[in-house]
Design a protein around this motif. Structure first.
Motif, PDB file in Angstrom:
ATOM      1  N   ASP A  35       0.736  -1.179  -0.172  1.00  0.00           N
ATOM      2  CA  ASP A  35      -0.054   0.005  -0.134  1.00  0.00           C
ATOM      3  C   ASP A  35       0.861   1.324  -0.046  1.00  0.00           C
ATOM      4  O   ASP A  35       0.543   2.290  -0.586  1.00  0.00           O
ATOM      5  CB  ASP A  35      -0.900  -0.067   1.043  1.00  0.00           C
ATOM      6  N   GLY A  36       2.110   1.262   0.799  1.00  0.00           N
ATOM      7  CA  GLY A  36       2.887   2.487   0.768  1.00  0.00           C
ATOM      8  C   GLY A  36       3.483   2.720  -0.779  1.00  0.00           C
ATOM      9  O   GLY A  36       3.755   3.693  -0.872  1.00  0.00           O
ATOM     10  N   ILE A  37       3.755   1.565  -1.173  1.00  0.00           N
ATOM     11  CA  ILE A  37       4.240   1.967  -2.459  1.00  0.00           C
ATOM     12  C   ILE A  37       3.424   2.419  -3.486  1.00  0.00           C
ATOM     13  O   ILE A  37       3.912   3.417  -4.344  1.00  0.00           O
ATOM     14  CB  ILE A  37       4.859   0.384  -3.179  1.00  0.00           C
ATOM     15  N   PHE A  38       2.025   2.118  -3.594  1.00  0.00           N
ATOM     16  CA  PHE A  38       1.140   2.645  -4.381  1.00  0.00           C
ATOM     17  C   PHE A  38       0.729   4.064  -3.838  1.00  0.00           C
ATOM     18  O   PHE A  38       0.928   4.808  -4.652  1.00  0.00           O
ATOM     19  CB  PHE A  38      -0.225   1.764  -4.458  1.00  0.00           C
ATOM     20  N   ARG A  39       1.005   4.354  -2.532  1.00  0.00           N
ATOM     21  CA  ARG A  39       0.792   5.992  -2.232  1.00  0.00           C
ATOM     22  C   ARG A  39       1.908   6.637  -2.637  1.00  0.00           C
ATOM     23  O   ARG A  39       1.798   7.891  -3.077  1.00  0.00           O
ATOM     24  CB  ARG A  39       0.712   5.785  -0.481  1.00  0.00           C
ATOM     25  N   ASN A  40       3.443   6.080  -2.568  1.00  0.00           N
ATOM     26  CA  ASN A  40       4.457   6.754  -3.119  1.00  0.00           C
ATOM     27  C   ASN A  40       4.401   7.188  -4.463  1.00  0.00           C
ATOM     28  O   ASN A  40       4.737   8.340  -5.130  1.00  0.00           O
ATOM     29  CB  ASN A  40       5.754   6.030  -2.792  1.00  0.00           C
ATOM     30  N   ALA A  41       3.554   6.339  -5.327  1.00  0.00           N
ATOM     31  CA  ALA A  41       3.726   6.420  -6.777  1.00  0.00           C
ATOM     32  C   ALA A  41       2.430   7.697  -6.896  1.00  0.00           C
ATOM     33  O   ALA A  41       2.735   8.605  -7.955  1.00  0.00           O
ATOM     34  CB  ALA A  41       3.285   5.060  -7.345  1.00  0.00           C
ATOM     35  N   LYS A  42       1.614   7.667  -6.162  1.00  0.00           N
ATOM     36  CA  LYS A  42       0.615   8.679  -6.198  1.00  0.00           C
ATOM     37  C   LYS A  42       1.298   9.967  -5.671  1.00  0.00           C
ATOM     38  O   LYS A  42       0.971  11.152  -6.270  1.00  0.00           O
ATOM     39  CB  LYS A  42      -0.650   8.462  -5.515  1.00  0.00           C
ATOM     40  N   LYS A  43       1.959  10.006  -4.988  1.00  0.00           N
ATOM     41  CA  LYS A  43       2.698  11.397  -4.356  1.00  0.00           C
ATOM     42  C   LYS A  43       3.715  11.668  -5.523  1.00  0.00           C
ATOM     43  O   LYS A  43       3.802  13.150  -5.534  1.00  0.00           O
ATOM     44  CB  LYS A  43       3.613  10.937  -3.183  1.00  0.00           C
ATOM     45  N   ASP A  44       4.296  10.923  -6.287  1.00  0.00           N
ATOM     46  CA  ASP A  44       4.852  11.252  -7.391  1.00  0.00           C
ATOM     47  C   ASP A  44       4.439  11.538  -8.462  1.00  0.00           C
ATOM     48  O   ASP A  44       4.989  11.333  -9.731  1.00  0.00           O
ATOM     49  CB  ASP A  44       6.317  10.327  -7.490  1.00  0.00           C
ATOM     50  N   SER A  63       9.676   5.425  -8.801  1.00  0.00           N
ATOM     51  CA  SER A  63       9.363   5.989  -7.245  1.00  0.00           C
ATOM     52  C   SER A  63       9.592   5.294  -6.323  1.00  0.00           C
ATOM     53  O   SER A  63       9.999   5.536  -5.274  1.00  0.00           O
ATOM     54  CB  SER A  63       7.861   6.282  -7.568  1.00  0.00           C
ATOM     55  N   ALA A  64       9.414   3.725  -6.164  1.00  0.00           N
ATOM     56  CA  ALA A  64       9.493   3.094  -5.076  1.00  0.00           C
ATOM     57  C   ALA A  64      11.007   3.019  -4.662  1.00  0.00           C
ATOM     58  O   ALA A  64      11.382   3.077  -3.697  1.00  0.00           O
ATOM     59  CB  ALA A  64       9.054   1.738  -5.237  1.00  0.00           C
ATOM     60  N   ILE A  65      11.982   2.724  -5.799  1.00  0.00           N
ATOM     61  CA  ILE A  65      13.323   2.837  -5.824  1.00  0.00           C
ATOM     62  C   ILE A  65      13.996   4.077  -5.026  1.00  0.00           C
ATOM     63  O   ILE A  65      14.693   4.005  -4.339  1.00  0.00           O
ATOM     64  CB  ILE A  65      14.002   2.379  -7.066  1.00  0.00           C
ATOM     65  N   ILE A  66      13.339   5.213  -5.506  1.00  0.00           N
ATOM     66  CA  ILE A  66      13.900   6.494  -5.257  1.00  0.00           C
ATOM     67  C   ILE A  66      13.377   6.557  -3.815  1.00  0.00           C
ATOM     68  O   ILE A  66      14.243   7.118  -2.944  1.00  0.00           O
ATOM     69  CB  ILE A  66      13.323   7.498  -5.985  1.00  0.00           C
ATOM     70  N   ASP A  67      12.318   6.253  -3.318  1.00  0.00           N
ATOM     71  CA  ASP A  67      11.991   6.367  -1.940  1.00  0.00           C
ATOM     72  C   ASP A  67      12.936   5.515  -1.102  1.00  0.00           C
ATOM     73  O   ASP A  67      13.153   6.011   0.058  1.00  0.00           O
ATOM     74  CB  ASP A  67      10.455   5.976  -1.745  1.00  0.00           C
ATOM     75  N   LEU A  68      13.268   4.250  -1.399  1.00  0.00           N
ATOM     76  CA  LEU A  68      14.065   3.184  -0.811  1.00  0.00           C
ATOM     77  C   LEU A  68      15.568   3.851  -0.501  1.00  0.00           C
ATOM     78  O   LEU A  68      15.928   4.014   0.458  1.00  0.00           O
ATOM     79  CB  LEU A  68      14.173   2.142  -1.417  1.00  0.00           C
ATOM     80  N   GLN A  69      15.888   4.558  -1.667  1.00  0.00           N
ATOM     81  CA  GLN A  69      17.372   5.100  -1.727  1.00  0.00           C
ATOM     82  C   GLN A  69      17.285   6.376  -0.723  1.00  0.00           C
ATOM     83  O   GLN A  69      18.198   6.661  -0.014  1.00  0.00           O
ATOM     84  CB  GLN A  69      17.922   5.685  -2.935  1.00  0.00           C
TER      85      GLN A  69
END
Length: 85
Positions: A35-44, A63-69
């Motif tokens: 769910d967090g991955i989809f939320r981050n995609a929506k933020k970006d 977006s998920a990779i950038i957030d992890l980094q």
């Protein structure tokens, strides 16, 4: 003439919907991560729109990779601060 390509925000919803059964098969803690991955995609969203990639999953994964980094960098900085104490 109407739009020939779905807006990125709707593409995200379609991808999220397509993973509904996959999500259901995950244990609860991993469901929250997904769910967090989809939320981050929506933020970006703006970046995803600018990418104009015909496969929206590419932008979502990026977006998920950038957030992890970003999280790794923050943790590395926190470790450095703790080492100095």
């Amino acid at each position: 003439m109407g739009r020939t390509i779905l807006p990125y925000s709707q593409q995200i919803k379609l991808v999220e919907e397509s993973y509904k059964n996959y999500r259901r098969g995950l244990p609860a803690p991993k469901q929250q991560i997904l769910d967090g991955i989809f939320r981050n995609a929506k933020k970006d969203l703006a970046a995803g729109v600018m990418a104009s990639d015909p496969n929206p999953q590419n932008s979502m994964i990026l977006s998920a990779i950038i957030d992890l980094q970003k999280q790794i960098n923050e943790l590395a900085e926190a470790i450095e601060i703790l080492k100095k104490k």
